[in-house]
Design a protein around this motif. Structure first.
Motif, mmCIF file in Angstrom:
data_model
loop_
_atom_site.group_PDB
_atom_site.id
_atom_site.type_symbol
_atom_site.label_atom_id
_atom_site.label_comp_id
_atom_site.label_asym_id
_atom_site.label_seq_id
_atom_site.Cartn_x
_atom_site.Cartn_y
_atom_site.Cartn_z
ATOM 1 N N UNK A 199 9.059 -11.823 -0.956
ATOM 2 C CA UNK A 199 7.809 -11.453 -0.279
ATOM 3 C C UNK A 199 7.013 -10.467 -1.134
ATOM 4 N N UNK A 200 7.689 -9.489 -1.718
ATOM 5 C CA UNK A 200 7.008 -8.541 -2.608
ATOM 6 C C UNK A 200 6.438 -9.249 -3.826
ATOM 7 N N UNK A 201 7.269 -10.065 -4.476
ATOM 8 C CA UNK A 201 6.860 -10.690 -5.735
ATOM 9 C C UNK A 201 5.806 -11.773 -5.538
ATOM 10 N N UNK A 202 5.714 -12.328 -4.331
ATOM 11 C CA UNK A 202 4.727 -13.375 -4.050
ATOM 12 C C UNK A 202 3.428 -12.822 -3.488
ATOM 13 N N UNK A 203 3.415 -11.546 -3.146
ATOM 14 C CA UNK A 203 2.256 -10.993 -2.454
ATOM 15 C C UNK A 203 0.987 -11.113 -3.295
ATOM 16 N N UNK A 204 -0.050 -11.647 -2.653
ATOM 17 C CA UNK A 204 -1.349 -11.772 -3.307
ATOM 18 C C UNK A 204 -1.485 -12.957 -4.238
ATOM 19 N N UNK A 205 -0.433 -13.768 -4.370
ATOM 20 C CA UNK A 205 -0.479 -14.904 -5.289
ATOM 21 C C UNK A 205 -0.963 -16.157 -4.552
ATOM 22 N N UNK A 206 -1.734 -17.028 -5.190
ATOM 23 C CA UNK A 206 -2.141 -18.286 -4.552
ATOM 24 C C UNK A 206 -0.935 -19.202 -4.340
ATOM 25 N N UNK A 207 -1.017 -20.007 -3.322
ATOM 26 C CA UNK A 207 0.094 -20.891 -2.963
ATOM 27 C C UNK A 207 0.480 -21.815 -4.118
ATOM 28 N N UNK A 208 -0.497 -22.272 -4.895
ATOM 29 C CA UNK A 208 -0.189 -23.186 -6.003
ATOM 30 C C UNK A 208 0.742 -22.530 -7.019
ATOM 31 N N UNK A 209 0.530 -21.234 -7.294
ATOM 32 C CA UNK A 209 1.386 -20.539 -8.250
ATOM 33 C C UNK A 209 2.765 -20.267 -7.656
ATOM 34 N N UNK A 248 -6.281 8.160 -5.669
ATOM 35 C CA UNK A 248 -5.400 7.138 -6.245
ATOM 36 C C UNK A 248 -4.376 6.661 -5.217
ATOM 37 N N UNK A 249 -3.808 7.603 -4.451
ATOM 38 C CA UNK A 249 -2.835 7.232 -3.422
ATOM 39 C C UNK A 249 -3.505 6.397 -2.333
ATOM 40 N N UNK A 250 -4.683 6.826 -1.900
ATOM 41 C CA UNK A 250 -5.414 6.062 -0.879
ATOM 42 C C UNK A 250 -5.716 4.650 -1.371
ATOM 43 N N UNK A 251 -6.128 4.533 -2.628
ATOM 44 C CA UNK A 251 -6.427 3.215 -3.177
ATOM 45 C C UNK A 251 -5.209 2.318 -3.229
ATOM 46 N N UNK A 252 -4.064 2.901 -3.586
ATOM 47 C CA UNK A 252 -2.820 2.128 -3.653
ATOM 48 C C UNK A 252 -2.414 1.629 -2.272
ATOM 49 N N UNK A 253 -2.550 2.491 -1.285
ATOM 50 C CA UNK A 253 -2.187 2.096 0.086
ATOM 51 C C UNK A 253 -3.136 1.013 0.596
ATOM 52 N N UNK A 254 -4.427 1.170 0.324
ATOM 53 C CA UNK A 254 -5.421 0.225 0.828
ATOM 54 C C UNK A 254 -5.274 -1.164 0.215
ATOM 55 N N UNK A 255 -4.771 -1.229 -1.013
ATOM 56 C CA UNK A 255 -4.707 -2.524 -1.714
ATOM 57 C C UNK A 255 -3.403 -3.271 -1.475
ATOM 58 N N UNK A 256 -2.482 -2.685 -0.702
ATOM 59 C CA UNK A 256 -1.107 -3.198 -0.645
ATOM 60 C C UNK A 256 -0.992 -4.627 -0.120
ATOM 61 N N UNK A 257 -1.946 -5.084 0.671
ATOM 62 C CA UNK A 257 -1.859 -6.457 1.178
ATOM 63 C C UNK A 257 -2.076 -7.482 0.077
ATOM 64 N N UNK A 258 -2.788 -7.082 -0.971
ATOM 65 C CA UNK A 258 -3.107 -8.010 -2.062
ATOM 66 C C UNK A 258 -2.420 -7.656 -3.373
ATOM 67 N N UNK A 259 -2.314 -6.369 -3.669
ATOM 68 C CA UNK A 259 -1.730 -5.936 -4.944
ATOM 69 C C UNK A 259 -0.927 -4.663 -4.710
ATOM 70 N N UNK A 260 0.382 -4.757 -4.869
ATOM 71 C CA UNK A 260 1.244 -3.603 -4.685
ATOM 72 C C UNK A 260 1.172 -2.666 -5.889
ATOM 73 N N UNK A 261 1.325 -1.387 -5.629
ATOM 74 C CA UNK A 261 1.453 -0.379 -6.676
ATOM 75 C C UNK A 261 2.906 0.059 -6.776
ATOM 76 N N UNK A 262 3.254 0.611 -7.925
ATOM 77 C CA UNK A 262 4.543 1.270 -8.040
ATOM 78 C C UNK A 262 4.328 2.723 -8.436
ATOM 79 N N UNK A 263 5.292 3.551 -8.064
ATOM 80 C CA UNK A 263 5.341 4.948 -8.484
ATOM 81 C C UNK A 263 6.534 5.074 -9.417
#
Length: 467
Positions: free
Chosen positions: A78-88, A376-391
């Motif tokens: 689920x983490x590794x597939x997040x934000x990826x198109x179904x074809x990929x 930066x933290x707010x941006x990371x949290x806001x983008x999590x549905x499409x692009x996860x951040x790491x710390x």
């Protein structure tokens, strides 16, 4: 090397578009022990990629990860597939690409007081041509001790590209460079020209140059269609919408009518893989799947890293993450309350995003204001549905000294910090063996906290001191 000779060499061969760097009279020196450690890290990175393939496949299928104990971790896929198109996602799991890993592996190694630290493992790396050129250039005076002789980058790269073909076969290789990666087109042109001089059929193309004809992928060669056997994909997968032929490439790869490397499997290009290695729920998996030596090496060189998943936790639960105020967090919002000392952390996008490569999304918490860190933290949290951040825990690179030329040609000792980029090429069909081609050292001035290619940095190959 003399200043005039270096100037003349780089004036005659443009390797990067609109980029300059400091020149140096000699390669960067490594001890025999450091060189041996880098070779060991290469073996561990290859083992890690093979284990990651197993982890993703089993996770996506909801199957058990261990031989004799229960461990199902669908959340990994689920983490590794997040934000990826179904074809990929479908392509990454298809039987046609099962077991396929990138043929070029390049970790970013920071030289710290605690030894090397792997901050990233790149499978679509730039610098292949630059490092090959530098090896050839400096080999004129430092050939005996150079890591990778003057031809090893090119020879190992070619062997990696054609590993699936018989030795007596001469496949047609298309190095396809997108507009997003256009900065690197000159060095890839240089690579192709070196191959052509030895009779190998390797050429550089734009994605729009590819065209499907019948059951083949072709390019135009002097007015005639030429079937492509191997595509070396030099574009990030987030850039797929700008590759008009992408759907045909996916289809032809599934039908095994063309070889594509690196494979178009987005889970292999996520920085969060380093955080998965440290995840407490997966420790039994890594210990069981990786060779013992590789596990110990990775444990030593991958800094503590965490995935920023902002989902709400039940009462009393805590996050797998850094400490704030000496305590574990129950929400990533609390990361904004970290003291400057506790903010000795790197925040960056995991992958599949236009800002995920280079240093575009990298924020060093201890080197920015409280307001910048909160944003930066707010941006990371806001983008999590499409692009996860790491710390990632920041390990400060050690200070080194290296001779460089001033703009007028005088040699001076630059005090700096260094990042080493070894290039490992997977040269066997089974994906079990790699060969090092060379090591690119980026030496930045000591006041630069984040090390990357810049006009004030020196870029040189590496050589090994005599024991």
């Amino acid at each position: 090397m003399e200043f005039a000779a270096l100037q003349e060499a780089f004036a005659a061969q443009e390797l990067f578009e609109d980029k300059t760097w400091r020149l140096s009279p000699e390669p960067f020196r490594l001890t025999p022990q450091q060189h041996a450690d880098i070779l060991q890290i290469g073996d561990a990175c290859l083992a890690f990629h093979n284990a990651l393939e197993f982890l993703y496949t089993k996770s996506s299928q909801g199957k058990n990860l261990l031989r004799n104990s229960p461990l199902v971790a669908q959340w990994v896929a689920d983490y590794l597939d997040r934000g990826k198109p179904e074809s990929l996602r479908e392509h990454a799991r298809s039987k046609a690409v099962k077991g396929q890993i990138p043929r070029v592996l390049r970790p970013d190694l920071l030289w710290t007081d605690d030894g090397f630290q792997v901050t990233e493992l790149d499978s679509v790396p730039g610098g292949i041509g630059l490092t090959g050129y530098l090896n050839q250039l400096y080999a004129k005076e430092f050939s005996e001790a150079l890591v990778g002789d003057s031809n090893s980058m090119l020879e190992n790269f070619y062997r990696a590209l054609v590993a699936h073909f018989p030795r007596n076969h001469s496949p047609f290789v298309a190095i396809v460079v997108s507009d997003e990666a256009a900065t690197y087109r000159p060095e890839m042109q240089w690579v192709a020209e070196q191959f052509q001089r030895t009779g190998r059929r390797v050429f550089v193309f734009h994605p729009e140059d590819l065209m499907p004809l019948g059951e083949a992928m072709c390019v135009d060669m002097d007015g005639n269609p030429q079937k492509v056997d191997v595509i070396y994909r030099f574009w990030e997968l987030f850039d797929l919408p700008n590759v008009p032929i992408a759907d045909f490439i996916l289809e032809m790869r599934r039908e095994q009518r063309v070889t594509v490397t690196p494979p178009m499997r987005p889970f292999q290009e996520e920085k969060l893989n380093l955080a998965l290695f440290h995840h407490h729920l997966l420790q039994d998996f890594w210990k069981e799947t990786l060779p013992k030596k590789a596990y110990r090496t990775l444990k030593r060189v991958i800094p503590p890293s965490w995935i920023m998943d902002p989902q709400v936790l039940p009462p009393g639960a805590v996050l797998e993450g850094p400490l704030v105020g000496g305590k574990l967090m129950h929400s990533w919002e609390q990361l904004k309350n970290a003291s400057q000392k506790e903010r000795n952390l790197i925040l960056k996008i995991s992958g599949f995003h236009e800002n995920a490569w280079g240093a575009r999304s990298v924020v060093l918490g201890s080197d920015c204001s409280k307001e910048e860190w909160n944003d930066a933290v707010d941006g990371a949290i806001a983008s999590a549905n499409d692009a996860l951040y790491i710390v990632q825990e920041y390990k400060k690179p050690s200070r080194v000294r290296h001779p460089v030329y001033s703009e007028t040609g005088e040699i001076y000792e630059m005090q700096g910090r260094v990042r080493l980029c070894p290039y490992y090429f997977v040269t066997d069909e089974a994906g079990s063996k790699n060969e090092i081609g060379g090591i690119l050292a980026t030496i930045c001035p000591a006041d630069k906290k984040i090390i990357h290619g810049m006009k004030d940095a020196a870029l040189v190959p590496c050589h090994v001191e005599k024991a």
